[in-house]
Design a protein around this motif. Sequence first.
Motif, PDB file in Angstrom:
ATOM      1  N   ILE A 127      -7.237  83.123  18.064  1.00 16.34           N
ATOM      2  CA  ILE A 127      -6.511  84.396  18.020  1.00 16.34           C
ATOM      3  C   ILE A 127      -5.208  84.324  18.810  1.00 16.34           C
ATOM      4  N   HIS A 144      -1.372  84.455  17.490  1.00 18.72           N
ATOM      5  CA  HIS A 144      -0.538  85.527  18.064  1.00 18.72           C
ATOM      6  C   HIS A 144       0.798  84.981  18.553  1.00 18.72           C
ATOM      7  N   ILE A 149      -4.181  92.924  16.528  1.00 15.80           N
ATOM      8  CA  ILE A 149      -5.136  91.904  16.078  1.00 15.80           C
ATOM      9  C   ILE A 149      -5.604  91.057  17.254  1.00 15.80           C
ATOM     10  N   HIS A 159       0.442  92.151  15.398  1.00 20.12           N
ATOM     11  CA  HIS A 159      -0.129  90.951  16.021  1.00 20.12           C
ATOM     12  C   HIS A 159      -0.747  91.258  17.385  1.00 20.12           C
ATOM     13  N   SER A 179      -8.024  93.157  19.292  1.00 16.72           N
ATOM     14  CA  SER A 179      -9.262  93.339  18.517  1.00 16.72           C
ATOM     15  C   SER A 179     -10.070  92.046  18.492  1.00 16.72           C
TER      16      SER A 179
END
Length: 292
Positions: A279, A283, A242, A239, A245
Motif C-alpha cells: 500500500i 502510495h 486508500i 491515494h 484504508s
Amino acid sequence: MNLFNKLYQFFLSDYAKRRIEKTILYAALFGFFIHLILIYLSKFNIVNFHLESELFKNPISAIYTPFSFILVYEVYLLIYYLPKSFTTYITKQYEIITLIIIRKLFKDLSTLKLSSDWFNIKGDLQFTYDILASIILFYLIYQFEKQGTIKSLLPDENKSKVERFILRKKIIAVILVPIFFMMALFTLLNWTSGISFSSNNLPSFETINNLFFDEFFTVLILVDVVLLLISFFYTDKFHKIIRNSGFVVSTILIRMSFGVSGLVSTILIVVAVLFGLGIIIIHNKYEKKHLA
C-alpha cells in the motif's frame, strides 16, 4: 485546553517517555530474575509448584518475561508516535506483532526436540515457520520504514487543517494511554487470579501468548477507523484515503491471526505486513506520477 496540554505533557512528553522507559526496563529485569528463581526452585525441588507449564521447565524460557515488558513499552511508543507520524505509528504495530513472534521463539527454543524427525514434530515445525517469519517480517518492516521516510512530494495541505488533524490525534493518544495501561493491568490481575500453584492450574500457552494483545489489536482497529474518518476532514485525495484504508485492513489481518494458530496465524501476520508495505509503495509511486 490547558488541562489537555498538562495531560499530554504528563503522558506523552519526552520526559514522560524517558520515565516510562526506565520504569519498564527495571520491571523487565526484576521479572526476568523472578522467573529464573521460580524455574530453579522448581527444578531443584526446593519448592514444589506442581507446574507443568513449558515456561517453568528451562531457564531459556525466562527470557519470555522481560520480552513481555518490552512489548508493553512498544505499546506505549505506538501511542507516543501517533500524533507525530502516522507511518511510524503503523510501523510500531508491525514491530509489536514481530516481537510477539520473537518472544514465542524463546519459549519454543526451550522445548525443541532435536532429532531426524524434525519436520514431523509439530512444535519443531512451528518453530521453523516462526523463525523464517521473523526474518521476513524484519526485512518487510525495514522496507516499510524506508518508504515511510519519503516525504510528501505534492503541495502541502492547508496548514490550519494539518494542525487540527494533529490536535485530534493528540487527543486520541492522551485517551489511549490510560486505556491501554488499565487494559494491561486488568488482564494481568485477571490472569494471575486464575493461577493455582497447587493444582497445576495454568492457562494454555496459546492463551498466554495472545494475552492482552488480541484485545489490544481490536482497539487498534477502532482507532484506525476513527483516524481514517478524521482524515476525510484533512484531505480528499484518493491515494491518501486508500493508504489509510489499507492500513486498517492490515491491522484487521493482524487481529485475525490471534483467532487461529499454527502456520495459518504466521501466514496472516506476514500477509498483513506485506499488504501494508504494498500500500505505501503504491502510495509513494502515485505521488511521484502526479508530481510529474
